[in-house]
Every structure is written in C-alpha cells, then in structure tokens.
Design a protein around this motif. Structure first.
Motif, PDB file in Angstrom:
ATOM      1  N   GLU A  50       0.835  -1.216   0.000  1.00 49.20           N
ATOM      2  CA  GLU A  50       0.000   0.000   0.000  1.00 49.20           C
ATOM      3  C   GLU A  50       0.866   1.262   0.000  1.00 49.20           C
ATOM      4  O   GLU A  50       1.923   1.287   0.649  1.00 49.20           O
ATOM      5  N   ASN A  51       0.362   2.299  -0.669  1.00 46.80           N
ATOM      6  CA  ASN A  51       1.044   3.595  -0.636  1.00 46.80           C
ATOM      7  C   ASN A  51       0.812   4.261   0.706  1.00 46.80           C
ATOM      8  O   ASN A  51      -0.296   4.195   1.242  1.00 46.80           O
ATOM      9  N   LEU A  52       1.843   4.898   1.238  1.00 49.67           N
ATOM     10  CA  LEU A  52       1.684   5.664   2.484  1.00 49.67           C
ATOM     11  C   LEU A  52       1.458   7.136   2.143  1.00 49.67           C
ATOM     12  O   LEU A  52       1.914   7.609   1.093  1.00 49.67           O
ATOM     13  N   LYS A  69       4.134   0.672   2.197  1.00 47.55           N
ATOM     14  CA  LYS A  69       3.895  -0.290   3.281  1.00 47.55           C
ATOM     15  C   LYS A  69       3.776  -1.675   2.642  1.00 47.55           C
ATOM     16  O   LYS A  69       2.917  -1.901   1.795  1.00 47.55           O
ATOM     17  N   ILE A  70       4.641  -2.573   3.080  1.00 44.93           N
ATOM     18  CA  ILE A  70       4.694  -3.915   2.481  1.00 44.93           C
ATOM     19  C   ILE A  70       4.249  -4.927   3.532  1.00 44.93           C
ATOM     20  O   ILE A  70       4.915  -5.103   4.572  1.00 44.93           O
ATOM     21  N   SER A 116       4.396  -2.396  -9.341  1.00 40.71           N
ATOM     22  CA  SER A 116       4.776  -1.254 -10.192  1.00 40.71           C
ATOM     23  C   SER A 116       5.538  -0.179  -9.424  1.00 40.71           C
ATOM     24  O   SER A 116       6.503   0.399  -9.933  1.00 40.71           O
ATOM     25  N   ARG A 117       5.164   0.069  -8.173  1.00 40.98           N
ATOM     26  CA  ARG A 117       5.877   1.121  -7.431  1.00 40.98           C
ATOM     27  C   ARG A 117       7.282   0.670  -7.030  1.00 40.98           C
ATOM     28  O   ARG A 117       8.213   1.470  -6.960  1.00 40.98           O
ATOM     29  N   VAL A 118       7.417  -0.610  -6.744  1.00 39.43           N
ATOM     30  CA  VAL A 118       8.752  -1.115  -6.379  1.00 39.43           C
ATOM     31  C   VAL A 118       9.666  -1.041  -7.602  1.00 39.43           C
ATOM     32  O   VAL A 118      10.807  -0.566  -7.512  1.00 39.43           O
ATOM     33  N   GLU A 119       9.138  -1.453  -8.739  1.00 37.03           N
ATOM     34  CA  GLU A 119       9.957  -1.390  -9.969  1.00 37.03           C
ATOM     35  C   GLU A 119      10.342   0.052 -10.282  1.00 37.03           C
ATOM     36  O   GLU A 119      11.465   0.323 -10.694  1.00 37.03           O
ATOM     37  N   HIS A 143       4.371  -5.806   8.985  1.00 40.93           N
ATOM     38  CA  HIS A 143       4.736  -5.209   7.706  1.00 40.93           C
ATOM     39  C   HIS A 143       6.088  -4.510   7.781  1.00 40.93           C
ATOM     40  O   HIS A 143       6.680  -4.413   8.856  1.00 40.93           O
ATOM     41  N   VAL A 144       6.524  -4.070   6.639  1.00 40.76           N
ATOM     42  CA  VAL A 144       7.784  -3.333   6.502  1.00 40.76           C
ATOM     43  C   VAL A 144       7.431  -2.026   5.815  1.00 40.76           C
ATOM     44  O   VAL A 144       6.621  -2.022   4.872  1.00 40.76           O
ATOM     45  N   THR A 145       7.985  -0.916   6.277  1.00 40.78           N
ATOM     46  CA  THR A 145       7.729   0.345   5.568  1.00 40.78           C
ATOM     47  C   THR A 145       9.015   0.888   4.948  1.00 40.78           C
ATOM     48  O   THR A 145      10.114   0.691   5.485  1.00 40.78           O
TER      49      THR A 145
END
Ligand SMILES: Cc1cc2nc3c(=O)[nH]c(=O)nc-3n(C[C@H](O)[C@H](O)[C@H](O)COP(=O)(O)OP(=O)(O)OC[C@H]3O[C@@H](n4cnc5c(N)ncnc54)[C@H](O)[C@@H]3O)c2cc1C
Ligand code: SF4
Length: 333
Positions: A66-68, A74-75, A88-91, A220-222
């Motif tokens: 999710e986008n913060l 936020k993973i 897509s955002r990670v890439e 999660h991981v941010t």
C-alpha cells in the motif's frame, strides 16, 4: 523431522498470544510461525529446527502493498517475494529491491517466499545445517568449526571468535540501503524497528540473530519516500548465474546533482554477519565527484575493517569490485 502440532490462525492477536508462550523467538524456539515455509520446513527436515508447535499465519490479512500518505510504501509481511519484485511502485521507485528479489533463489521459491520469512531466513553455513557437527549458533558453547574449516562462503565483516556466518538474504541488503523499518506486533503492543537495529551481531551469543521476542509477529515493513532524482541498483556476485547465494553483493542508492554526489546509501551482502550498511562508504561518497577515484575510495573504506579467515580472503577484493561496479552503474543510470 520431529513430530509437531500444527494450527492455523485468522487473527494476529491469536497468533501473538499462542507464540508468546515460547521461551525464545531465536534458535530453538518451541513455537514457530510458518509463512511460505521454504526456510522453516527445510530446517525442520534437517532437524536443525525442532519446534513443538507450528502456527500457519497465511490466513492473516498481511498480504498487501500500500502507498503511504508521506509517499513511502507499506509492504505486508505475507506479500510474496515475486509479487513484491513485480509491483509497479517497487519497480519504479525502489528498483534496488526489485532487482535484489529477482536475483534470489528461483521463480518457484519466490512465488512462495514472503517478506517476513525472507527477513528471518537463517544462515547457509554448512556446519549450522549439519546436526552431526558442532555449531555455536545451533548449540551454544559447542564451538565453531567454520573458523578453521570450510569458510569460503562466510563473513569477513561483523564476525566474532564464536561465529562467522553470513546473513544470506538479498532482500535484506536492499532493505538496508533503503532504510526500511520493520513493524512488529507483540505481547507488549506494536513497535517499529529500523532495519539497522533489527539484526544483532553474533558477539558471544550467535544463537541470537534479531531483536525478536516470544510472540512477536512481523506485520509489515515500511519504506521511506524515494529521494527525488535518486537512482538505485543491486549487483550480486555468485558461483553460478541463478539459484545461488551471494559471495558478495552491493545495494546502492545515489542522488547526483551536476556531477556531485548529494545522497548515498550503501549496503553489502554476502560478506557480513548481518546485512552490512557501510556508513564509511557513504561518507566517502557524499559531497564528492561521482567518478572512479571516489568509488574506489568508498570501496576501500567499506572493507577497511574486514577480517578474513583462510578460505574467504578473496571476498575483500570481490566485494570492493562489486561495490565499484554497482556505484558506476547507478551513477550512469
Ligand atoms: C534452494 C534455495 C535457494 C535459495 N536462494 C536464495 C537466494 O539466492 N537469496 C535469498 O535471499 N534467499 C534465498 N533462499 C531463501 C529464501 O529466500 C527463503 O527461504 C524465503 O525467503 C523464506 O520465506 P518463507 O516465507 O518461506 O519463510 P518461512 O520458512 O515460512 O519462515 C522463515 C522464518 O521466519 C519466521 N516468520 C515468518 N513470517 C513471520 C512473521 N510474520 N513474524 C514472525 N516470524 C515470521 C518463521 O517462524 C521462520 O522462523 C533460498 C532458499 C532455498 C530453499
Ligand atoms: S560460523 Fe556460525 S553458524 Fe557456522 S559453524 Fe560457526 S557458529 Fe555455526
């Protein structure tokens, strides 16, 4: 494999309550969560891990990216490595993470492996995985045969006289360069741990690898927002092109303005007892011209405290070349 009880949970509070009854969250924990199972079940088959109770957490609602609101990410703990690598955002914004994940294991394993399981995977030291051999990490006080034995793949940074095992994860190296935060829910509530404080050095307790406590569930991981204009890259060097752990790797984030490095984050893999952030390399880069001489100085700084054993001295030069190559690629992106 020793017999064990198996249960499934749908609620994080229930998972935490069940696991809080364990005496430790480290090696030898009698109660264990299972996510993808690609690390834990492997070690249970080898009798390295012998939990009495295994709790399946795959039905917890922790599988979203999710986008913060601050622009970060936020993973969820249960996001599969393959889904994260191709998000897509990670890439787009965290390429170093996508590249690190895609360099790991195999496509089948990445389809199962999760963010939290990857974070907590154990060393691949061959003595740790062989219960016929002594090993301080598996059996405190029994000795470390790797120091005078087969240590070609093991660590040269952060070692102690009790253990020289490497943290094997590629993802952890990228998360370290990205300054990720691990969010943990435990018996005492929720806490946020910067990745630089999550893994502990072996010292005289190599059986203790992280700050995890009984009952702790990674939720999660941010990631902080990406730096405007910065580029990142992951380079992994290994004995074969796929399905192999790193001998040396480098995760780099660089922000360059008019030829001058304004922002640098550097982490090394395959050479440290934990994912190895190098502040010395970052200091050698920031404020300097982005050129070969600067990159060589940074690489020398990153490895200046390396302590090799007989079989892994080659890693000093390998890690330096790996870092220089990763910096060069990032600077010319
Ligand atoms: C043949 C092979 C090759 C591989 N090559 C590579 C490689 O090149 N690079 C690389 O980085 N990795 C590699 N791996 C390791 C792989 O990445 C890990 O096995 C995987 O990431 C573990 O994830 P999992 O979800 O399957 O973990 P699991 O096996 O389910 O769990 C691992 C540990 O994490 C704990 N855990 C899981 N989730 C949570 C949570 N939410 N909260 C608290 N504790 C939790 C479990 O209790 C367990 O102790 C390889 C593995 C294999 C088998
Ligand atoms: S290096 Fe660590 S994991 Fe390997 S044998 Fe020594 S104590 Fe065990």
């Amino acid at each position: 494999m020793k017999p064990f009880a198996f249960s499934r949970v749908n609620d994080p509070a229930q998972a935490i309550k069940s696991a809080a009854a364990a005496s430790t969250a480290q090696q030898g924990a009698e109660i264990r969560f299972v996510a993808g199972g690609t690390a834990l079940i492997d070690l249970m088959k080898l009798d390295v891990e012998q939990p009495h109770q295994v709790i399946d957490i795959n039905h917890l609602p922790l599988d979203k990216v999710e986008n913060l609101s601050d622009g970060g990410l936020k993973i969820g703990a249960l996001v599969r490595n393959s889904d994260l690598a191709h998000h897509s955002r990670v890439e787009r914004d965290y390429a170093v993470l996508s590249q690190a994940l895609l360099s790991s294991a195999s496509a089948q394993l990445r389809n199962m492996a999760t963010t939290s399981g990857n974070l907590l995977q154990r060393t691949r030291c061959m003595y740790f995985r062989d219960t016929h051999m002594p090993c301080n990490k598996r059996e405190p006080g029994s000795g470390c045969p790797a120091i005078n034995g087969f240590n070609r793949t093991l660590a040269i940074l952060g070692t102690s006289e009790h253990c020289i095992a490497t943290n094997p994860s590629d993802m952890n190296v990228a998360l370290t360069a990205l300054e990720a935060t691990i969010v943990i829910r435990g018996a005492g509530g929720e806490r946020e741990v910067p990745i630089g404080e999550f893994f502990v050095l072996p010292g005289d307790t190599p059986n203790r690898e992280t700050v995890m406590q009984p009952g702790d569930l990674i939720t999660h991981v941010t990631l902080p927002p990406p730096r405007a204009g910065a580029h990142s890259h992951y380079l992994k060097l290994r004995d074969r092109a796929s399905y192999e752990f790193a001998l040396a790797s480098a995760a780099v984030v660089l922000g360059i303005d008019s030829g001058t490095i304004r922002h640098a984050r550097v982490a090394l893999g395959g050479v440290g007892t934990r994912p190895w952030r190098s502040s010395a390399a970052e200091r050698a880069l920031e404020g300097k011209s982005a050129n070969a001489a600067t990159f060589a100085t940074a690489a020398n700084a990153a490895l200046s405290h390396a302590k090799p054993q007989g079989g892994n001295a080659f890693k000093i030069e390998l890690a330096k070349r790996c870092l220089i190559n990763a910096l060069t690629t990032t600077a010319t992106a």
